[in-house]
Design a protein around this motif. Structure first.
Motif, PDB file in Angstrom:
ATOM      1  N   ILE A  28       0.828  -1.202   0.000  1.00  0.00           N
ATOM      2  CA  ILE A  28       0.000   0.000   0.000  1.00  0.00           C
ATOM      3  C   ILE A  28       0.866   1.257   0.000  1.00  0.00           C
ATOM      4  O   ILE A  28       0.597   2.213  -0.733  1.00  0.00           O
ATOM      5  N   ALA A  32       1.027   4.139  -2.876  1.00  0.00           N
ATOM      6  CA  ALA A  32       0.814   5.545  -2.546  1.00  0.00           C
ATOM      7  C   ALA A  32       1.965   6.422  -3.037  1.00  0.00           C
ATOM      8  O   ALA A  32       1.756   7.564  -3.433  1.00  0.00           O
ATOM      9  N   LYS A  41      -4.214   4.806  -7.942  1.00  0.00           N
ATOM     10  CA  LYS A  41      -3.735   4.526  -6.581  1.00  0.00           C
ATOM     11  C   LYS A  41      -4.888   4.069  -5.689  1.00  0.00           C
ATOM     12  O   LYS A  41      -4.757   3.097  -4.948  1.00  0.00           O
ATOM     13  N   ILE A  45      -5.189   0.435  -3.916  1.00  0.00           N
ATOM     14  CA  ILE A  45      -5.239   0.337  -2.452  1.00  0.00           C
ATOM     15  C   ILE A  45      -6.506  -0.381  -2.011  1.00  0.00           C
ATOM     16  O   ILE A  45      -6.461  -1.247  -1.124  1.00  0.00           O
TER      17      ILE A  45
END
Length: 66
Positions: A28, A32, A41, A45
């Motif tokens: 994650i 990011a 993104k 995620i």
């Protein structure tokens, strides 16, 4: 003797769960920090959170690099 094996199994399972959590959190963070668009993104995620195993495998194969 059974309780010994049960305890060892619980510790081993807990350790594997902790390692898996660290790997997913690392993925994650990598997403990011990547140069992908904000929408990409967010999708990656969400995929990693909802489908940790499949999401991680797919991310490793097709996810944003860098």
């Amino acid at each position: 003797m059974d309780s010994l094996f049960s305890s060892v199994g619980n510790v081993f399972g807990g350790l594997l769960s902790l390692i898996w959590l660290i790997i997913v959190v690392w993925a994650i963070v990598k997403v990011a920090k990547s140069g992908a668009s904000t929408l990409a993104k967010i999708i990656w995620i969400i995929a990693l959170i909802i489908f940790p195993l499949i999401g991680l495998i797919v991310w490793l194969l097709f996810g944003p690099k860098g």
